[in-house]
Design an enzyme around this catalytic site. Structure first.
Site, mmCIF file in Angstrom:
data_model
loop_
_atom_site.group_PDB
_atom_site.id
_atom_site.type_symbol
_atom_site.label_atom_id
_atom_site.label_comp_id
_atom_site.label_asym_id
_atom_site.label_seq_id
_atom_site.Cartn_x
_atom_site.Cartn_y
_atom_site.Cartn_z
ATOM 1 N N ARG A 1 1.882 -11.253 5.675
ATOM 2 C CA ARG A 1 3.333 -11.195 5.843
ATOM 3 C C ARG A 1 3.748 -10.878 7.277
ATOM 4 N NH1 ARG A 1 5.786 -10.297 0.751
ATOM 5 N NH2 ARG A 1 7.779 -10.444 1.847
ATOM 6 N N PRO B 1 0.829 -1.205 0.000
ATOM 7 C CA PRO B 1 0.000 0.000 0.000
ATOM 8 C C PRO B 1 0.867 1.260 0.000
ATOM 9 C CG PRO B 1 -0.739 -1.562 1.664
ATOM 10 C CD PRO B 1 0.574 -2.066 1.154
ATOM 11 N N GLU B 2 0.545 2.178 -0.906
ATOM 12 C CA GLU B 2 1.231 3.459 -0.939
ATOM 13 C C GLU B 2 0.253 4.543 -0.515
ATOM 14 O OE1 GLU B 2 3.501 4.053 -4.530
ATOM 15 O OE2 GLU B 2 3.671 1.896 -4.872
#
Length: 270
Positions: free
Chosen positions: A110, A2-3
């Site tokens: 993750r 995500p940016e």
């Protein structure tokens, strides 16, 4: 990963769905994600309400009565809204009980995401050493030129440096380089003042368009809140085989260990 536009999309969506909700309980299933013991974390948040929703770089800032919950999604963090009693899968690591029988669940395959509790008067300007926001007036051509001319590094590495400008990641760095007609590996010292100004303008334009489109859903990232990212349909080079502008083949290289896409015809080495 995500940016800034994806984080902004998640933030705005959560604001419409949980603003004013009270946290009735907190279950921490992966203690390494939080900055204190499970009991301290739960005690600090239980009974508090989601009052304000802000962002700093890629960090989500949930303001409550006397504390700010700071959440970083890292590689693949997502928030899910579920009903209490629905089974939680093995990638659900933090659960916030809400009034009305719903749960806000943090999901992260993750396990790189983090949560920390900060004081309401925290200094956002120097928060985690982040540089200015792309939409701040301080992020301008003069600022960028001063930074770049002190470095000896590729342009893309500068765009990805969160101490220079907060929130840009791999996807948008590629698109910014394309919009400016520069190859990602060009040495930042060679970039002129007017081009530095253009870079700041294109950065804002591209990020604003991505926010409007709901971010970019690429690989495994989605907002998980019923919002579908559409900006991926507008990418000119990132993750493409051919350039949307000229139709030529896209080249793939590594810049600072990051997979990088560019068009050798449309982008010059300056």
């Amino acid at each position: 990963m995500p940016e800034l536009p994806e984080v902004e999309t998640v933030l705005r969506t959560l604001e419409t769905q949980i603003k004013g909700e009270e946290i009735t309980y907190v279950n921490v299933l992966l203690p390494k994600m939080i900055d204190r013991t499970e009991q301290e974390f739960a005690d600090a948040l239980t009974g508090k309400h989601f009052l304000t929703f802000n962002r700093r770089g890629k960090y989500l800032l949930f303001g409550m009565e006397d504390v700010i919950l700071v959440s970083h999604l890292r590689m693949e963090g997502k928030y899910w809204l579920k009903q209490k009693g629905e089974p939680a899968d093995r990638h659900t690591h933090v659960i916030f009980g809400l009034t009305g029988g719903r749960e806000l669940r943090y999901h992260d395959t993750r396990k790189f995401g983090t949560m920390e509790l900060c004081a309401p008067d925290m200094d956002l300007d120097s928060f985690h050493g982040l540089g200015p926001e792309p939409f701040d007036e301080s992020f301008n051509g003069e600022y960028l030129r001063n930074v770049m001319h002190k470095r000896n590094t590729p342009l893309k590495s500068i765009l990805l440096d969160q101490t220079v400008v907060a929130g840009i990641g791999n996807i948008y760095a590629d698109e910014i380089c394309f919009a400016c007609g520069l190859r990602p590996r060009v040495n930042c010292r060679r970039i002129s003042g007017p081009m530095c100004q253009k870079i700041t303008e294109e950065t804002r334009r591209i990020l604003a368009a991505a926010i409007q489109a709901g971010g970019t859903t690429i690989r495994s990232y989605t907002s998980s809140l019923g919002v579908t990212g559409l900006f991926q349909l507008e990418c000119n080079v990132h993750a493409r085989k051919t350039c949307r502008e000229c139709g030529g083949d896209i080249k793939i290289v590594k810049v600072g260990c990051r997979t990088t896409y560019y068009c050798p015809h449309c982008q010059k080495a300056n």
